[in-house]
Design an enzyme around this catalytic site. Structure first.
Site, PDB file in Angstrom:
ATOM      1  N   SER A 154      -1.494 -63.968   6.800  1.00  0.00           N
ATOM      2  CA  SER A 154      -2.518 -63.939   6.234  1.00  0.00           C
ATOM      3  C   SER A 154      -4.190 -65.035   6.926  1.00  0.00           C
ATOM      4  CB  SER A 154      -2.156 -65.744   5.190  1.00  0.00           C
ATOM      5  OG  SER A 154      -2.381 -66.791   6.167  1.00  0.00           O
ATOM      6  N   LYS A 192      -5.070 -72.454   9.017  1.00  0.00           N
ATOM      7  CA  LYS A 192      -5.547 -72.506   7.805  1.00  0.00           C
ATOM      8  C   LYS A 192      -7.295 -72.468   8.068  1.00  0.00           C
ATOM      9  CE  LYS A 192      -2.802 -70.098   5.116  1.00  0.00           C
ATOM     10  NZ  LYS A 192      -1.862 -69.617   5.904  1.00  0.00           N
TER      11      LYS A 192
END
Length: 233
Positions: A154, A192
């Protein structure tokens, strides 16, 4: 001679490499230079490459390496000269443990590898030391550091691939745009980009296949900020 936009882009890439150990994304470069489209960034990067200031590394997402800096930027930064900080990834005659590296100069420090962290859907929080990895001193800033092996894709557009080892400086605070280790609900950890959105915390992926996850402040605790990345081949 470089144009002002070319100089601005080269300086921005250099600052991000020094801060994070990875180059900025095309979106970040576009925003920093206030351009309307990524095509302008492509043209600037091509011009810098043709003039020998940067090198694009093949077969790797968002992989840029600064080869040299113009005298104007060296004088502006106050540095005696620019020396690319390269972590060697060539395979030696005997394969080292995963995450190991060779350091040409400057020394290295052992940093605890705490296990694996998801660059995707959050996985169980990590607290056990699996082993240690050698990290160049130049990559480390004051404070405590640890390393994590990345699981998932991701964050691929941030140049972070499945199997990479990220180096994290322990901190409980983050600036908007930082890539952080975030602990969600006290039990799930994920890697993230940190954002704020309408009074909430947004944990943003760097892959359009993954959605941005939004949480209230009380559900997210920052565990550290990305300062470097180790890749073996």
């Amino acid at each position: 001679m470089l144009t002002k936009k070319q100089l601005d882009l080269l300086e921005f890439i250099d600052r991000r490499l020094q801060r994070d150990g990875i180059p900025p994304s095309f979106d970040e470069m576009k925003e920093a230079l206030d351009l309307r489209s990524k095509s302008g960034i492509h043209r600037l990067i091509t011009a810098l490459e043709e003039r020998g200031f940067i090198r694009r590394l093949p077969h790797r997402a968002r992989a840029l390496e600064i080869v040299r800096m113009p005298d104007a930027l060296v004088e502006k930064s106050g540095r005696p000269g620019f020396v690319p900080r390269v972590i060697q990834g060539d395979r030696p005659s005997a394969p080292p443990p995963r995450g190991a590296m060779s350091v040409e100069s400057g020394g290295a420090q052992d940093v605890p590898l705490m296990g694996r962290i998801a660059a995707g859907v959050p996985i169980a929080a990590i607290s056990e030391v699996a082993r240690h990895v050698a990290v160049p001193q130049a990559m480390l800033s004051p404070g405590e550091h640890y390393a994590l092996e990345v699981k998932g894709d991701s964050m691929r557009d941030a140049g972070i691939n499945d199997g990479d080892v990220v180096v994290i400086r322990e901190t409980t605070t983050a600036n908007v745009g930082d890539i952080v280790v975030a602990l969600v609900d006290g039990q799930e950890a994920t890697l993230k980009r940190f954002r704020r959105q309408n009074g909430m915390i947004a944990l943003e992926a760097a892959n359009p296949a993954y959605e941005t996850r939004i949480y209230t402040d009380d559900r997210v605790k920052v565990q550290g900020r990305l300062v470097g990345l180790i890749r073996t081949y």
